[in-house]
Design a protein around this motif. Structure first.
Motif, mmCIF file in Angstrom:
data_model
loop_
_atom_site.group_PDB
_atom_site.id
_atom_site.type_symbol
_atom_site.label_atom_id
_atom_site.label_comp_id
_atom_site.label_asym_id
_atom_site.label_seq_id
_atom_site.Cartn_x
_atom_site.Cartn_y
_atom_site.Cartn_z
ATOM 1 N N GLY A 295 7.869 -6.512 8.314
ATOM 2 C CA GLY A 295 8.938 -5.795 7.618
ATOM 3 C C GLY A 295 8.391 -4.924 6.503
ATOM 4 O O GLY A 295 8.530 -5.254 5.328
ATOM 5 N N ILE A 296 7.766 -3.818 6.858
ATOM 6 C CA ILE A 296 7.141 -2.915 5.892
ATOM 7 C C ILE A 296 7.860 -1.570 5.934
ATOM 8 O O ILE A 296 7.937 -0.933 6.985
ATOM 9 C CB ILE A 296 5.649 -2.733 6.203
ATOM 10 C CG1 ILE A 296 4.920 -4.070 6.060
ATOM 11 C CG2 ILE A 296 5.024 -1.679 5.294
ATOM 12 C CD1 ILE A 296 3.472 -4.032 6.485
ATOM 13 N N ASN B 1 13.335 -5.115 3.194
ATOM 14 C CA ASN B 1 12.315 -6.097 3.563
ATOM 15 C C ASN B 1 12.751 -7.509 3.190
ATOM 16 O O ASN B 1 12.461 -8.466 3.907
ATOM 17 C CB ASN B 1 10.959 -5.740 2.938
ATOM 18 C CG ASN B 1 10.995 -5.636 1.433
ATOM 19 O OD1 ASN B 1 12.052 -5.621 0.825
ATOM 20 N ND2 ASN B 1 9.831 -5.545 0.824
ATOM 21 N N ASN B 2 13.458 -7.643 2.067
ATOM 22 C CA ASN B 2 13.991 -8.954 1.697
ATOM 23 C C ASN B 2 14.949 -9.481 2.765
ATOM 24 O O ASN B 2 14.871 -10.644 3.169
ATOM 25 C CB ASN B 2 14.717 -8.859 0.350
ATOM 26 C CG ASN B 2 13.783 -8.638 -0.821
ATOM 27 O OD1 ASN B 2 13.495 -9.549 -1.580
ATOM 28 N ND2 ASN B 2 13.296 -7.414 -0.982
ATOM 29 N N LYS B 3 15.841 -8.621 3.198
ATOM 30 C CA LYS B 3 16.800 -9.020 4.223
ATOM 31 C C LYS B 3 16.102 -9.369 5.534
ATOM 32 O O LYS B 3 16.504 -10.297 6.237
ATOM 33 C CB LYS B 3 17.825 -7.904 4.451
ATOM 34 C CG LYS B 3 18.737 -7.655 3.264
ATOM 35 C CD LYS B 3 19.629 -6.443 3.497
ATOM 36 C CE LYS B 3 20.515 -6.168 2.289
ATOM 37 N NZ LYS B 3 21.342 -4.932 2.479
ATOM 38 N N ALA B 4 15.048 -8.615 5.863
ATOM 39 C CA ALA B 4 14.326 -8.877 7.108
ATOM 40 C C ALA B 4 13.682 -10.261 7.089
ATOM 41 O O ALA B 4 13.648 -10.959 8.109
ATOM 42 C CB ALA B 4 13.267 -7.803 7.337
ATOM 43 N N GLU C 205 14.065 -12.338 10.827
ATOM 44 C CA GLU C 205 13.550 -11.305 11.719
ATOM 45 C C GLU C 205 12.058 -11.044 11.494
ATOM 46 O O GLU C 205 11.284 -10.967 12.444
ATOM 47 C CB GLU C 205 14.320 -9.998 11.510
ATOM 48 C CG GLU C 205 13.757 -8.823 12.313
ATOM 49 C CD GLU C 205 14.364 -7.487 11.910
ATOM 50 O OE1 GLU C 205 13.942 -6.468 12.489
ATOM 51 O OE2 GLU C 205 15.223 -7.455 11.021
ATOM 52 N N ALA C 206 11.643 -10.881 10.250
ATOM 53 C CA ALA C 206 10.293 -10.427 9.941
ATOM 54 C C ALA C 206 9.304 -11.585 9.923
ATOM 55 O O ALA C 206 9.611 -12.682 9.460
ATOM 56 C CB ALA C 206 10.262 -9.700 8.608
ATOM 57 N N SER C 207 8.102 -11.306 10.387
ATOM 58 C CA SER C 207 7.028 -12.297 10.321
ATOM 59 C C SER C 207 6.161 -12.091 9.082
ATOM 60 O O SER C 207 5.382 -12.975 8.721
ATOM 61 C CB SER C 207 6.153 -12.226 11.574
ATOM 62 O OG SER C 207 5.673 -10.914 11.778
#
Length: 446
Positions: A206-207, A270-273, A278-280
Motif C-alpha cells: 500500500g504505497i 495507506n492506513n485504510k489499506a 488488503e495491504a501486506s
C-alpha cells in the motif's frame, strides 16, 4: 484551535527531577521566575497524549510560579502551518509554538536562537540525527528544540503472515525484537520481488504516489537509496544524474505491483489499506497499527514495524521531526527556554513516548531504547525497531540535502512523485528530467 487545561496526576521521578532542576537552573531562577507563558502544541491524535503534555507543563509551572496557557492546534487542513504564518506576520502570539519540518527555516529570521538550550541537552542526551540538524539549524544558530511530540519515522509496517505467505520473507527473523537487524538481503531488488509476489497473491503493497507527505516521504527515501538528488547541498541542480535515473527506473518497475489509483492517494489511503486487511506492507509511523488494535485486532497482531530496504547508496528512512521554537518577540524567553529543557529531560520524554503508545520519537541518540518500544504489542516487540535503535538506517527527509528553502518547495510540490508518474505513464526519461530541472530552476530563483 482548542484550549485545554487538565488536572495533574502524580508521578514519582525524583532522580530525573533533580537532573531537570540542575539543567534548568540558569534559565528560570530569579526575578523572571514568574509571569505568563503561552504555548501552542500540536494537537495529538492519540487519546491521552495531550493530557500528559499538559501535566508535564503544569508540574513545571507550579514549581516555577509561571502562569501558563496551552493551545492544542490541529494539523488538519494545515491548521498549525496557518497559525505559524499568522503569528509570524503579526509578530504576536504564543511564546512557544510547535513547528513541523521545514517551518523553522521558513521563519528563521523571527526565531530566538536556542544554542544555550541545545548545547547542554546534546551533552546530556546525546547527538541528534542529521535530519534534525539539517532542519533545525541555520548556520550555527539552533532554530528550535526537537520536540518528542509529533516526531516520527515513516518506515515499513508489514504483515508478518502475508509477507511470509506470498513472498517467503520472515520479517520477525529479519528484524528480531531485542536484537540487531539481520537484513543484509532486504534490498531494493528483494523489495520489488516481494511487491510482485504480494500483488499476485491479492495483497499488494500500500504505497501511494500522490502529492501528500506519506507518498513524498517514501519516494524521498528510495531516491536517496539510489543517490538521486534533485539539488545538492550547495544549491547545484543535479536532476540529470545516474542516481535520479535509477530511482525512476525502480519506480517504473514498482508501480504495476501497487493498487490501482495510487496516483491520487492521500495520507489516509495507506492506513485504510492496512486496517482493512488488503495491504501486506505500508510506509507509516505506528498510527495505522494503533487504529488496527482498536478496529481490527486480527490485523494488528500480524503487524511488524521495521527498516527500509537498502539500495546502492545505502539504507534511508523518512524522519519528520517537530520542533518547539520560541519567537524572538516572546515576552518571556527565559521561562520558555526553561520549559523546553524540562520537556527534554529523559523522565519527561519517557512519559510522552508512553502516552503516545510509542508513536512519538525523541531525536537524541540516548533516548531511542525506551521500554515502550520493547513492550508495546500485540505482537510484543512490534515497535522495537521503530526508533532505529541500532542506527541501521540513515534518517532523512525527501528533497534533502538541497538548501532547506529550496527543498521545501520540491517537497510541497511533490516533484519526486510527479516525476515517477510521468515516467511510468510513458514520458521519455530525458523529458521527465528536463521538466524537473525546470521546476528546480524556478525554485532557485524564487
Amino acid at each position: 484551535m482548542s484550549r485545554k487545561r487538565l488536572t495533574r496526576r502524580q508521578f514519582v521521578a525524583a532522580t530525573a527531577m533533580s537532573s531537570a532542576a540542575l539543567i534548568t537552573a540558569p534559565y528560570v531562577r530569579g526575578a523572571h521566575a514568574a509571569g505568563k507563558l503561552a504555548i501552542g502544541f500540536w494537537d495529538h491524535w492519540v487519546p491521552g497524549a495531550n493530557k500528559t503534555s499538559t501535566e508535564l507543563v503544569n508540574e513545571w509551572a507550579a514549581k516555577e510560579k509561571v502562569e501558563i496557557s496551552i493551545d492544542y492546534i490541529s494539523s488538519q487542513g494545515n491548521g498549525i502551518q496557518l497559525k505559524i504564518a499568522a503569528e509570524g506576520q503579526a509578530k504576536s502570539g504564543h511564546d512557544i509554538l510547535a513547528m513541523p519540518t521545514w517551518w523553522p527555516h521558513a521563519q528563521s529570521d523571527l526565531l530566538e536562537p536556542m544554542n544555550d538550550v541545545m548545547e547542554p541537552l546534546i551533552k546530556q542526551n546525546g547527538e541528534v540525527n542529521g535530519t534534525v540538524q539539517y532542519l533545525g539549524k541555520s548556520g550555527d544558530k539552533w532554530l528550535g528544540v526537537p520536540a518528542t511530540i509529533g516526531s516520527q519515522i515513516k518506515g515499513p509496517c508489514s504483515r508478518i503472515d502475508l509477507l511470509k505467505k506470498h513472498a517467503g520473507i520472515d520479517v520477525q527473523e529479519m528484524y528480531p525484537a531485542g536484537s540487531p537487524p539481520k537484513a543484509d538481503n532486504w534490498t531494493t531488488d528483494t523489495f520489488l520481488k516481494a511487491a510482485e509476489a504480494c500483488k499476485k497473491g491479492g495483497n499488494p503493497f500500500g504505497i501511494g504516489l500522490g502529492e501528500t507527505t506519506d507518498s513524498v516521504d517514501t519516494a524521498g527515501a528510495f531516491f536517496q537509496a539510489f543517490g538521486g538528488q534533485l539539488v545538492d547541498g550547495k544549491g547545484n541542480i543535479t536532476v540529470k544524474s545516474d542516481g535520479v535515473r535509477q530511482a525512476l527506473e525502480f519506480y517504473k518497475k514498482l508501480i504495476p505491483f501497487l493498487p490501482a489509483g495510487v496516483a491520487s492517494w492521500d495520507d489516509s489511503h495507506n492506513n485504510k489499506a492496512l486496517v482493512s486487511g488488503e495491504a501486506s506492507l505500508i510506509m507509516n509511523p505506528p498510527s495505522a497499527w494503533a487504529v488496527a488494535k482498536r478496529d481490527a485486532p486480527q490485523v494488528a497482531e500480524q503487524c511488524w514495524t521495521h527498516g527500509f530496504p537498502v539500495g546502492p547508496k545505502g539504507r534511508f528512512a523518512p524522519f519528520l521531526p517537530y520542533f518547539w521554537s520560541v519567537w524572538n518577540f516572546s515576552k518571556n524567553k527565559p521561562a520558555a527556554k526553561s520549559l523546553l529543557v524540562y520537556l527534554s529531560q529523559p523522565a519527561a520524554v519517557e512519559r510522552l513516548v508512553a502516552a503516545s503508545g510509542g508513536y512519538d520519537l525523541p531525536a537524541f541518540e540516548k533516548l531511542t531504547t525506551l521500554k515502550t518500544w520493547a513492550e508495546e504489542g500485540p505482537p510484543k516487540g512490534t515497535l522495537f525497531h521503530y526508533p532505529n535503535p541500532f542506527k541501521h538506517q540513515t534518517l532523512s527527509i525527501a528533497a534533502s540535502p538541497a538548501p532547506p528553502k529550496v527543498a521545501q518547495q520540491i517537497y510541497t510540490q511533490a516533484i519526486l512523485t510527479k516525476m515517477c508518474l510521468r515516467f511510468h505513464q510513458g514520458e521519455a526519461m530525458e523529458k521527465t528530467l528536463a521538466w524537473a530541472e525546470g521546476e528546480c530552476e524556478g525554485y532557485m530563483r524564487s
